[in-house]
Design an enzyme around this catalytic site. Structure first.
Site, PDB file in Angstrom:
ATOM      1  N   HIS A 265     -50.995  20.929  43.712  1.00 19.04           N
ATOM      2  CA  HIS A 265     -51.346  20.078  42.570  1.00 19.04           C
ATOM      3  C   HIS A 265     -52.813  20.278  42.224  1.00 19.04           C
ATOM      4  O   HIS A 265     -53.687  20.270  43.094  1.00 19.04           O
ATOM      5  CB  HIS A 265     -51.067  18.613  42.905  1.00 19.04           C
ATOM      6  CG  HIS A 265     -51.703  17.665  41.944  1.00 19.04           C
ATOM      7  ND1 HIS A 265     -51.422  17.701  40.594  1.00 19.04           N
ATOM      8  CD2 HIS A 265     -52.623  16.674  42.122  1.00 19.04           C
ATOM      9  CE1 HIS A 265     -52.139  16.767  39.987  1.00 19.04           C
ATOM     10  NE2 HIS A 265     -52.879  16.139  40.886  1.00 19.04           N
TER      11      HIS A 265
ATOM     12  N   ASN B  80     -56.803  17.976  35.676  1.00 18.35           N
ATOM     13  CA  ASN B  80     -55.684  17.373  36.392  1.00 18.35           C
ATOM     14  C   ASN B  80     -54.673  16.857  35.370  1.00 18.35           C
ATOM     15  O   ASN B  80     -54.935  15.879  34.673  1.00 18.35           O
ATOM     16  CB  ASN B  80     -56.201  16.229  37.268  1.00 18.35           C
ATOM     17  CG  ASN B  80     -55.109  15.528  38.055  1.00 18.35           C
ATOM     18  OD1 ASN B  80     -53.929  15.725  37.823  1.00 18.35           O
ATOM     19  ND2 ASN B  80     -55.508  14.682  38.990  1.00 18.35           N
TER      20      ASN B  80
ATOM     21  N   CYS C  26     -48.926  12.071  40.483  1.00 20.28           N
ATOM     22  CA  CYS C  26     -49.139  13.525  40.574  1.00 20.28           C
ATOM     23  C   CYS C  26     -48.117  14.216  41.455  1.00 20.28           C
ATOM     24  O   CYS C  26     -47.983  15.445  41.412  1.00 20.28           O
ATOM     25  CB  CYS C  26     -50.550  13.815  41.089  1.00 20.28           C
ATOM     26  SG  CYS C  26     -51.854  13.130  40.051  1.00 20.28           S
TER      27      CYS C  26
END
Length: 339
Positions: free
Chosen positions: A255, A285, A110
């Protein structure tokens, strides 16, 4: 010489998976999913759509947005490669008609897009490249176990891209200095155990890998605690490196892993909650695609104004993390829809 953002693009697959669908599969309540994550729906790949396809569409749109067609380097940040070997970036470059240019993947989960920003900035400012296409692209739902309530509700697919070029000091779009870090001692807390060299089919003791070992596993509490602490510390360090006060930041571009993580990081930094940029509610996500997708959405909606100071921060498996500051330029953006 500095690195500046010149163009932006994104792409999401057409299929939408709602909390109602996931709740039915897992036999859980839809509100349990939303309250735990801040997610109501997510886009997921279906049929033949893959990481390559999403990356190509996002990259093409970023190039069109920039009106720059001479690209020196293509970087693709991804946690869901087409194959273990080779990298997907050369295929992306070739499909975009950029044959012969340097191209490679970045694997930092990520945090991958933030690491890609640091890489692009370094290449440009040391004179190795002049114009770089940086893409975050994920079809990660193919790596998620649909029977696992800890991971199945969280993830979505998509791609986002920036064109980054050399510019002059003080020019809008400037990418600032970085804080980057990692802690490999906690790598097992968020990992896909099997499929790599450590455990292809059998582990070192000869034990066969189980089907679940080929999907992501997560120690939620460990990930949450470290994400909050590392993102907050990294963001503060990036502000200090860029001699920027938190009061001068217009948006926190974090994020999109969990809305509660973002809220807690903002609280730790004494940053107003209403300035937390977020699209997690309908994307989930999307790993390395998360930050460029968010930037594209806020550009499309007219929420990012030229001259806005953005605090960009990410945390992911590895563990890895990174933060920087971007002075946002005037950009046009195409819709992110598949067609």
């Amino acid at each position: 010489m500095i690195a500046v953002v010149r163009g932006i693009g994104a792409c999401v697959p057409p299929k939408v998976v709602t909390n109602e669908h996931i709740a039915g599969v897992l036999d859980v309540d839809t509100q349990w999913i939303f309250q735990r994550t801040g997610i109501k729906s997510r886009r997921v790949v279906d049929g033949d759509i893959s990481t390559l396809d999403l990356a190509v569409k996002a990259g093409a749109r970023a190039i069109e947005s920039s009106a720059l067609h001479s690209i020196d380097l293509v970087l693709v940040a991804t946690t869901s490669p087409e194959r273990l070997c080779p990298a997907v970036a050369p295929e992306v470059a070739n499909t975009l008609g950029l044959r012969g240019v340097a191209a490679y993947d970045i694997s930092a989960a990520c945090s991958g897009f933030v690491y890609g920003l640091a890489t692009a900035k370094s290449y440009i400012e040391c004179g190795i490249a002049e114009t770089i296409l940086l893409i975050g692209s994920e079809a990660f739902t193919k790596f998620v176990n649909t029977t696992d309530p800890d991971t199945y509700p969280i993830f979505g697919d998509g791609a986002g891209a920036l064109v980054i070029q050399k510019g002059d000091t003080g020019e809008p779009g400037a990418i600032g200095g970085f804080d980057l870090g990692s802690d490999g001692a906690l790598s097992d807390a968020l990992c896909t155990p099997a499929g790599g060299a450590r455990q292809r089919v059998r582990d070192s003791a000869g034990k066969c890998a189980q089907p679940a070992d080929y999907y992501l596993s997560m120690e939620g509490g460990t990930v949450y605690e470290n994400a909050v602490a590392r993102m907050a510390d990294s963001a503060a360090a990036a502000l200090e490196k860029n001699k920027m006060d938190i009061t001068k930041i217009n948006w926190m571009i974090g994020h999109q892993a969990n809305i509660r993580i973002l809220q807690t990081v903002a609280y730790t930094l004494n940053f107003p909650e209403e300035k937390i940029a977020s699209n997690i509610i309908d994307h989930g996500n999307t790993l390395a695609a998360s930050i460029p997708l968010l930037l594209n959405d806020y550009t499309q909606r007219g929420l990012l104004k030229p001259g806005d100071n953005l605090l960009v921060s990410a945390f992911g498996a590895g563990f890895s993390w990174g933060s920087t500051v971007i002075s946002w330029p005037a950009l046009s953006s195409l819709p992110k829809e598949w067609d």
